[in-house]
Design a protein around this motif. Structure first.
Motif: not given
Length: 85
Positions: A18-28, A32-38
């Motif tokens: 969960x902490x790697x996902x765009x909805x938690x990492x950047x904006x809700x 819920x997909x992998x965040x680009x910085x990750x």
């Protein structure tokens, strides 16, 4: 550092949490997909693993440029492999 041959290969895998996902990492509001910085972190770790055997003790490396394209979404509990080219 010893000379790094063309085509040196390395890899790095990450089990998406969960902490790697765009909805938690950047904006809700993001899906819920992998965040680009990750994703870039996975790529950088794979690249470092590709050259690790050629580094002298105490040496490391950092990226200076990143060129990437997102070809598929990585969802929660999916493996996200990284392979430098």
């Amino acid at each position: 550092m010893r000379q790094i041959p063309l085509g040196a290969k390395g890899s790095f895998s990450l089990l998406v949490q969960p902490e790697h996902l765009a909805d938690r990492f950047k904006d809700a509001t993001l899906p819920p997909v992998l965040a680009t910085p990750v994703m870039i972190m996975v790529m950088e770790n794979a690249a470092l693993n590709a050259i690790r055997a050629y580094l002298d003790p105490g040496e490391s490396a950092v990226g200076t440029a990143v060129n990437c394209a997102i070809s598929r979404r990585r969802r929660l509990d999916a493996w996200s492999p990284g392979t430098p080219r």
